[in-house]
Write a protein that holds these residues in place. Structure first.
Motif, PDB file in Angstrom:
ATOM      1  N   CYS A  92     -17.083   8.048 -26.120  1.00 52.35           N
ATOM      2  CA  CYS A  92     -18.135   7.050 -26.288  1.00 52.35           C
ATOM      3  C   CYS A  92     -17.624   5.832 -27.065  1.00 52.35           C
ATOM      4  O   CYS A  92     -18.011   4.692 -26.769  1.00 52.35           O
ATOM      5  N   GLU A  93     -16.770   6.045 -28.038  1.00 52.15           N
ATOM      6  CA  GLU A  93     -16.216   4.930 -28.808  1.00 52.15           C
ATOM      7  C   GLU A  93     -15.292   4.068 -27.961  1.00 52.15           C
ATOM      8  O   GLU A  93     -15.349   2.829 -28.010  1.00 52.15           O
ATOM      9  N   GLN A  94     -14.447   4.700 -27.166  1.00 53.02           N
ATOM     10  CA  GLN A  94     -13.456   3.963 -26.383  1.00 53.02           C
ATOM     11  C   GLN A  94     -14.087   3.123 -25.276  1.00 53.02           C
ATOM     12  O   GLN A  94     -13.545   2.091 -24.881  1.00 53.02           O
ATOM     13  N   TYR A  95     -15.219   3.561 -24.772  1.00 53.91           N
ATOM     14  CA  TYR A  95     -15.835   2.876 -23.634  1.00 53.91           C
ATOM     15  C   TYR A  95     -17.054   2.041 -24.032  1.00 53.91           C
ATOM     16  O   TYR A  95     -17.867   1.684 -23.172  1.00 53.91           O
ATOM     17  N   GLN A  96     -17.177   1.686 -25.306  1.00 57.01           N
ATOM     18  CA  GLN A  96     -18.311   0.884 -25.747  1.00 57.01           C
ATOM     19  C   GLN A  96     -18.478  -0.431 -24.976  1.00 57.01           C
ATOM     20  O   GLN A  96     -19.603  -0.839 -24.673  1.00 57.01           O
ATOM     21  N   PRO A  97     -17.395  -1.152 -24.656  1.00 54.18           N
ATOM     22  CA  PRO A  97     -17.586  -2.390 -23.878  1.00 54.18           C
ATOM     23  C   PRO A  97     -18.331  -2.153 -22.558  1.00 54.18           C
ATOM     24  O   PRO A  97     -19.196  -2.945 -22.172  1.00 54.18           O
ATOM     25  N   SER A  98     -18.009  -1.047 -21.878  1.00 52.77           N
ATOM     26  CA  SER A  98     -18.711  -0.730 -20.629  1.00 52.77           C
ATOM     27  C   SER A  98     -20.137  -0.253 -20.900  1.00 52.77           C
ATOM     28  O   SER A  98     -21.068  -0.582 -20.157  1.00 52.77           O
ATOM     29  N   ASP A 122     -25.653  -1.896 -20.430  1.00 47.13           N
ATOM     30  CA  ASP A 122     -27.063  -1.497 -20.339  1.00 47.13           C
ATOM     31  C   ASP A 122     -27.446  -0.840 -21.663  1.00 47.13           C
ATOM     32  O   ASP A 122     -26.856   0.171 -22.040  1.00 47.13           O
ATOM     33  N   PRO A 123     -28.406  -1.417 -22.380  1.00 50.86           N
ATOM     34  CA  PRO A 123     -28.761  -0.873 -23.698  1.00 50.86           C
ATOM     35  C   PRO A 123     -29.295   0.559 -23.645  1.00 50.86           C
ATOM     36  O   PRO A 123     -29.314   1.240 -24.669  1.00 50.86           O
ATOM     37  N   MET A 124     -29.707   1.017 -22.486  1.00 52.05           N
ATOM     38  CA  MET A 124     -30.215   2.382 -22.367  1.00 52.05           C
ATOM     39  C   MET A 124     -29.110   3.427 -22.400  1.00 52.05           C
ATOM     40  O   MET A 124     -29.372   4.593 -22.706  1.00 52.05           O
ATOM     41  N   TYR A 125     -27.864   3.035 -22.072  1.00 57.67           N
ATOM     42  CA  TYR A 125     -26.796   4.025 -21.983  1.00 57.67           C
ATOM     43  C   TYR A 125     -26.628   4.813 -23.283  1.00 57.67           C
ATOM     44  O   TYR A 125     -26.495   6.038 -23.277  1.00 57.67           O
ATOM     45  N   ASN A 126     -26.610   4.116 -24.404  1.00 62.85           N
ATOM     46  CA  ASN A 126     -26.409   4.808 -25.670  1.00 62.85           C
ATOM     47  C   ASN A 126     -27.600   5.689 -26.036  1.00 62.85           C
ATOM     48  O   ASN A 126     -27.442   6.713 -26.704  1.00 62.85           O
ATOM     49  N   GLU A 127     -28.812   5.299 -25.591  1.00 64.02           N
ATOM     50  CA  GLU A 127     -29.971   6.163 -25.802  1.00 64.02           C
ATOM     51  C   GLU A 127     -29.801   7.475 -25.024  1.00 64.02           C
ATOM     52  O   GLU A 127     -30.063   8.567 -25.545  1.00 64.02           O
ATOM     53  N   TYR A 128     -29.365   7.361 -23.778  1.00 62.79           N
ATOM     54  CA  TYR A 128     -29.122   8.557 -22.982  1.00 62.79           C
ATOM     55  C   TYR A 128     -28.029   9.415 -23.611  1.00 62.79           C
ATOM     56  O   TYR A 128     -28.136  10.644 -23.665  1.00 62.79           O
ATOM     57  N   ARG A 138     -29.078  11.637 -26.417  1.00 64.94           N
ATOM     58  CA  ARG A 138     -29.723  12.851 -25.941  1.00 64.94           C
ATOM     59  C   ARG A 138     -28.703  13.835 -25.380  1.00 64.94           C
ATOM     60  O   ARG A 138     -28.781  15.054 -25.621  1.00 64.94           O
ATOM     61  N   ILE A 139     -27.732  13.326 -24.624  1.00 59.36           N
ATOM     62  CA  ILE A 139     -26.684  14.192 -24.056  1.00 59.36           C
ATOM     63  C   ILE A 139     -25.886  14.866 -25.172  1.00 59.36           C
ATOM     64  O   ILE A 139     -25.521  16.045 -25.082  1.00 59.36           O
ATOM     65  N   GLY A 140     -25.628  14.127 -26.259  1.00 57.19           N
ATOM     66  CA  GLY A 140     -24.941  14.707 -27.412  1.00 57.19           C
ATOM     67  C   GLY A 140     -25.722  15.862 -28.004  1.00 57.19           C
ATOM     68  O   GLY A 140     -25.150  16.888 -28.408  1.00 57.19           O
ATOM     69  N   GLN A 141     -27.044  15.734 -28.051  1.00 57.63           N
ATOM     70  CA  GLN A 141     -27.889  16.807 -28.580  1.00 57.63           C
ATOM     71  C   GLN A 141     -27.878  18.027 -27.656  1.00 57.63           C
ATOM     72  O   GLN A 141     -27.780  19.172 -28.105  1.00 57.63           O
ATOM     73  N   VAL A 142     -27.961  17.769 -26.342  1.00 58.83           N
ATOM     74  CA  VAL A 142     -28.116  18.853 -25.371  1.00 58.83           C
ATOM     75  C   VAL A 142     -26.821  19.654 -25.195  1.00 58.83           C
ATOM     76  O   VAL A 142     -26.842  20.897 -25.177  1.00 58.83           O
ATOM     77  N   PHE A 143     -25.692  18.940 -25.092  1.00 60.88           N
ATOM     78  CA  PHE A 143     -24.449  19.612 -24.716  1.00 60.88           C
ATOM     79  C   PHE A 143     -23.435  19.765 -25.853  1.00 60.88           C
ATOM     80  O   PHE A 143     -22.505  20.566 -25.736  1.00 60.88           O
TER      81      PHE A 143
END
Length: 324
Positions: A255-261, A265-271, A274-279
């Motif tokens: 997630c740190e390395q691909y921050q520019p990408s 979309d501001p929603m990506y980090n919100e998703y 959640r993915i960090g919590q789930v998996f």
């Protein structure tokens, strides 16, 4: 006469009675007496229900709705469609593929695409298909709704229902069409990235993988990979591998390395939160207070609304965030 033979004879008599009644009702509709026919259908519905003739009531309302649809009598047809659902609810009918496909999905496909009755029908059908409030609906019904909406080129609502189905391949094919017909060439990666992240938020790892592999294979503007030309596609590829591995350090570095990408979309980090919590066992952050459609979507995807009415509102909106 045995009890079994008696039941068969009774069923045959009931069927014959329904056919005779349907013949009279059809004649009224064909003459243009729509109001009279509609009221006759409703009267018969309540009569059958009071006699616990649930199968006959459902068949009569279903066929009547299709008849009214064929004469473009949308209001009458929608009303009888809702009575079909009432039978299913009150008779506690078990969910079967035939009911979902040949009955509910067929009625949905005939309804005016912009009618409020269609929204109400979908919401109520999904609620019945999972046995009560606060549920997201039967995956098969979602898949059938998604395909109908795809045929209507209502891509955003189709995507919502594909997300809650088990048809990752169909979702990917729809997204390819959506991207090529409505999106910019520079956004081909964003269409599938959003879908994969949303599937993962819903804990559907297999669906996420199938969507990604099918989309990247079939999209005419994506060169064969991995690795891919688009960094965002490489991120999604690595993310799916990281989810399989379950290592938090890999997920964090990725997630740190691909921050520019990810900033596209501001929603990506919100998703991804959640993915960090789930998996990966990441503790949840303090939830911000979102309102409106965004709040409904987040609640639906991220779990906080799966057991309350907010998730139902998200179903009724059926509108994930647009990319373009």
């Amino acid at each position: 006469m045995s009890e079994q033979e008696s039941l068969r004879c009774s069923s045959a008599r009931n069927r014959g009675g329904v056919q005779r009644v349907e013949g009279k009702l059809r004649a009224s509709v064909e003459k243009g007496d729509y109001y009279e026919a509609h009221q006759m259908y409703r009267t018969l519905f309540f009569r059958y229900m009071s006699q616990a003739k649930h199968a006959e009531a459902r068949e009569l309302m279903h066929n009547g709705a299709l008849l009214f649809f064929s004469y473009n009598q949308q209001n009458s047809a929608a009303d009888l469609s809702m009575l079909v659902l009432e039978v299913l609810e009150k008779s506690e009918t078990k969910v079967e593929d035939e009911i979902l496909g040949e009955c509910l999905a067929k009625l949905f496909s005939r309804m005016d695409q912009n009618s409020p009755e269609r929204v109400a029908f979908v919401s109520r059908a999904l609620k019945w298909s999972t046995g009560g409030p606060g549920k997201l609906g039967h995956p098969k019904l979602h898949q059938l709704l998604a395909v109908t909406l795809w045929k209507e080129q209502n891509y955003s609502e189709s995507r919502y229902h594909f997300l809650h189905s088990t048809d990752g391949e169909g979702c990917a094919q729809m997204l390819v069409e959506y991207s090529t017909s409505r999106g910019f060439r520079s956004e081909v990666d964003m269409f599938v990235a959003q879908a994969v992240l949303q599937f993962l938020c819903l804990k559907n790892k297999n669906g996420a993988s199938v969507v990604f592999s099918t989309y990247t294979e079939k999209h005419p503007s994506i060169e064969k990979g991995p690795p891919f030309v688009q960094p965002l596609l490489n991120f999604i590829w690595f993310l799916l591998l990281a989810v399989d591995g379950g290592k938090l350090t890999v997920f964090t570095v990725l997630c740190e390395q691909y921050q520019p990408s990810l900033k596209r979309d501001p929603m990506y980090n919100e998703y991804l939160d959640r993915i960090g919590q789930v998996f990966f066992g990441v503790p949840p952050k303090q939830s911000p207070s979102y309102g409106g459609l965004l709040g409904n979507l987040l609640n639906s995807l991220m779990g906080s609304g799966e057991e309350d009415d907010t998730a139902e509102e998200a179903q009724e909106d059926s509108s994930p965030i647009e990319l373009d």
